[in-house]
Design a protein around this motif. Structure first.
Motif, PDB file in Angstrom:
ATOM      1  N   SER A  50      30.418  47.466  44.811  1.00 28.18           N
ATOM      2  CA  SER A  50      31.863  47.292  44.906  1.00 28.18           C
ATOM      3  C   SER A  50      32.323  47.175  46.352  1.00 28.18           C
ATOM      4  O   SER A  50      33.379  46.613  46.624  1.00 28.18           O
ATOM      5  CB  SER A  50      32.593  48.448  44.215  1.00 28.18           C
ATOM      6  N   SER A  53      31.190  43.515  47.227  1.00 26.20           N
ATOM      7  CA  SER A  53      32.011  42.497  46.579  1.00 26.20           C
ATOM      8  C   SER A  53      33.313  42.228  47.320  1.00 26.20           C
ATOM      9  O   SER A  53      33.923  41.177  47.140  1.00 26.20           O
ATOM     10  CB  SER A  53      32.312  42.899  45.129  1.00 26.20           C
ATOM     11  N   HIS A  58      34.039  38.345  46.423  1.00 30.40           N
ATOM     12  CA  HIS A  58      34.064  38.346  44.957  1.00 30.40           C
ATOM     13  C   HIS A  58      35.226  39.165  44.400  1.00 30.40           C
ATOM     14  O   HIS A  58      35.718  38.896  43.314  1.00 30.40           O
ATOM     15  CB  HIS A  58      32.742  38.887  44.409  1.00 30.40           C
ATOM     16  N   ARG A  59      35.628  40.195  45.134  1.00 28.17           N
ATOM     17  CA  ARG A  59      36.768  41.015  44.732  1.00 28.17           C
ATOM     18  C   ARG A  59      37.749  41.046  45.895  1.00 28.17           C
ATOM     19  O   ARG A  59      37.723  41.956  46.726  1.00 28.17           O
ATOM     20  CB  ARG A  59      36.318  42.440  44.382  1.00 28.17           C
ATOM     21  N   ARG A  61      40.550  41.731  48.462  1.00 24.44           N
ATOM     22  CA  ARG A  61      41.398  42.886  48.724  1.00 24.44           C
ATOM     23  C   ARG A  61      42.222  42.609  49.980  1.00 24.44           C
ATOM     24  O   ARG A  61      41.834  41.796  50.829  1.00 24.44           O
ATOM     25  CB  ARG A  61      40.539  44.141  48.953  1.00 24.44           C
ATOM     26  N   GLY A 121      44.753  48.130  44.021  1.00 21.30           N
ATOM     27  CA  GLY A 121      44.868  46.705  44.315  1.00 21.30           C
ATOM     28  C   GLY A 121      45.653  46.427  45.585  1.00 21.30           C
ATOM     29  O   GLY A 121      45.379  45.444  46.291  1.00 21.30           O
ATOM     30  N   LEU A 293      30.831  44.649  37.896  1.00 21.67           N
ATOM     31  CA  LEU A 293      32.048  43.876  38.151  1.00 21.67           C
ATOM     32  C   LEU A 293      31.674  42.472  38.624  1.00 21.67           C
ATOM     33  O   LEU A 293      31.154  42.309  39.735  1.00 21.67           O
ATOM     34  CB  LEU A 293      32.911  44.553  39.210  1.00 21.67           C
ATOM     35  N   SER A 296      36.019  37.894  40.609  1.00 23.82           N
ATOM     36  CA  SER A 296      37.306  37.897  39.914  1.00 23.82           C
ATOM     37  C   SER A 296      37.633  36.568  39.253  1.00 23.82           C
ATOM     38  O   SER A 296      38.451  36.518  38.326  1.00 23.82           O
ATOM     39  CB  SER A 296      38.424  38.273  40.895  1.00 23.82           C
ATOM     40  N   THR A 297      37.005  35.479  39.699  1.00 23.01           N
ATOM     41  CA  THR A 297      37.281  34.164  39.124  1.00 23.01           C
ATOM     42  C   THR A 297      36.288  33.773  38.037  1.00 23.01           C
ATOM     43  O   THR A 297      36.435  32.716  37.428  1.00 23.01           O
ATOM     44  CB  THR A 297      37.248  33.091  40.222  1.00 23.01           C
TER      45      THR A 297
END
Length: 384
Positions: A50, A53, A58-59, A61, A121, A293, A296-297
């Motif tokens: 995490s 990512s 990938h995530r 922020r 988030g 996880l 996100s896409t």
């Protein structure tokens, strides 16, 4: 006060990270804790996908952000409204705070807390505040309410679970993410029963925690799947009955289950390919449990007929559907009883200065759980 922290200012830097160095150690100003917050001296922090990512995009922020979310430390100050934690208490930090008042919290499902998800988030603490300020006077975002790749942190009270001071903090850190997520997916999300068959895809810290959960549940057979031979060997040591490479998984599971497929297939990779494989490995009436996880896409396509024609299920599990204030003491109790050798998940011990190299090892699949010791005297490049 001042604190040294690993800050990400630009995502998607090229690999190797040892060269591009997306994480930079910066001296930040750390404000005092708010009324419902704690100040914590970070003694150990785990390196998790995490974190990676966020670095690889990938995530996404908000940036700049001080990374790190799996940790343990010692409380150095408490906010004015905190009545049940004292200075000097040892705590495990968890990456999902909880408001205690929303419908999810009222239903004892704090991992689904809506205000907490919004705060995570936004890169803030649960109160909406940020306590980190960079050298240019800019606000630095918190990672999942923790920001543990640092010497010190301020967290919401609900992000901390008090543990006994004799629990080694480098082991305690692993309970905050890897064990909650992997073991919790087996115990809480799936409620695996004795004798039920299990597959675990991906043998990082979370996947191996799921193997430990399956062993604790007396499941069987337990088939561990990963391309890295050393991780497969460790899975066997931790209680898996079989350990195979991904390309051999179908044959191994059919043989182990008499051609039926497994009742539970846990995916701990965070890729749609692994998620599809988990669904395929589940037998009739079985379920795939998604722990990792994905980007996100990413979108996942599964055969629709299997949901009805084979009564298969696909289930998401966030932070192991855990209640950290109850589950972490339970897991620590298993560790004390010798039933949960969490220390075997540690593959490296590193200093803050080694975090970029640690992210390369993580991306390459060359590590299980790397533990950062922010106050250690480890030399640059030091490994345990």
């Amino acid at each position: 006060m001042k604190t040294l922290a690993a800050v990400l200012r630009q995502e998607r830097e090229p690999r190797p990270y040892a060269s591009s160095r997306p994480l930079r150690l910066e001296e930040l100003d750390l404000a005092d804790p708010g009324p419902h917050e704690l100040a914590v001296r970070i003694e150990a922090a785990g390196v998790c996908h995490s974190d990676l990512s966020v670095i690889n995009g990938h995530r996404p922020r908000p940036l700049p952000m001080a990374l790190g979310h799996e940790a343990a430390g010692v409380v150095t100050a408490v906010g004015s409204d905190v009545q049940d934690v004292r200075e000097g208490d040892h705590v495990v930090l968890v990456f999902m705070p909880s408001c205690g008042a929303c419908p999810a919290c009222a239903a004892k499902k704090p991992t689904l807390c809506v205000p907490a998800a919004k705060a995570n988030g936004a890169g803030s603490l649960l109160s909406g505040a940020r306590r980190l300020v960079g050298g240019r006077g800019e606000s630095v975002h918190h990672h999942l309410g923790v920001s543990a790749f640092a010497e010190h942190a301020v967290v919401d009270r609900s992000s901390a679970v008090v543990v006994d001071p004799d629990l080694p903090l480098d082991i305690a850190a692993l309970f905050g993410c890897a064990m909650l997520t992997g073991f919790g997916a087996v115990r809480n999300t799936a409620a695996v029963k004795a004798g039920e068959s299990v597959a675990v895809i991906g043998l990082g810290g979370v996947g191996l925690a799921a193997v430990l959960g399956a062993k604790a549940a007396q499941a069987g057979p337990v088939v561990a799947i990963d391309p890295v031979p050393a991780k497969r060997a460790l899975a066997l040591e931790l209680g898996a009955s079989h350990a195979v490479a991904p390309e051999d998984a179908v044959a191994a599971i059919l043989e182990a289950t008499g051609g039926l497929g497994v009742r539970w297939a846990f995916e701990a990779v965070g890729s749609t390919g692994a998620m599809r494989q988990a669904f395929e490995l589940a037998g009739r009436g079985g379920a795939a449990v998604f722990i990792g996880l994905p980007p996100s896409t990413a979108e996942l396509t599964l055969p629709a007929v299997s949901f009805v024609g084979e009564s298969k299920s696909a289930i998401g599990s966030y932070m192991g559907s855990a209640n950290p204030q109850e589950d972490i003491p339970f897991l620590v109790g298993l560790w004390r009883a010798g039933a949960l050798p969490v220390e075997k998940l540690k593959s490296h011990t590193i200093a803050l200065a080694d975090l970029n190299e640690a992210m390369d090892r993580l991306a390459d699949g060359a590590a299980v759980r790397q533990i950062v010791l922010p106050h250690s005297a480890l030399p640059h490049g030091g490994l345990s």
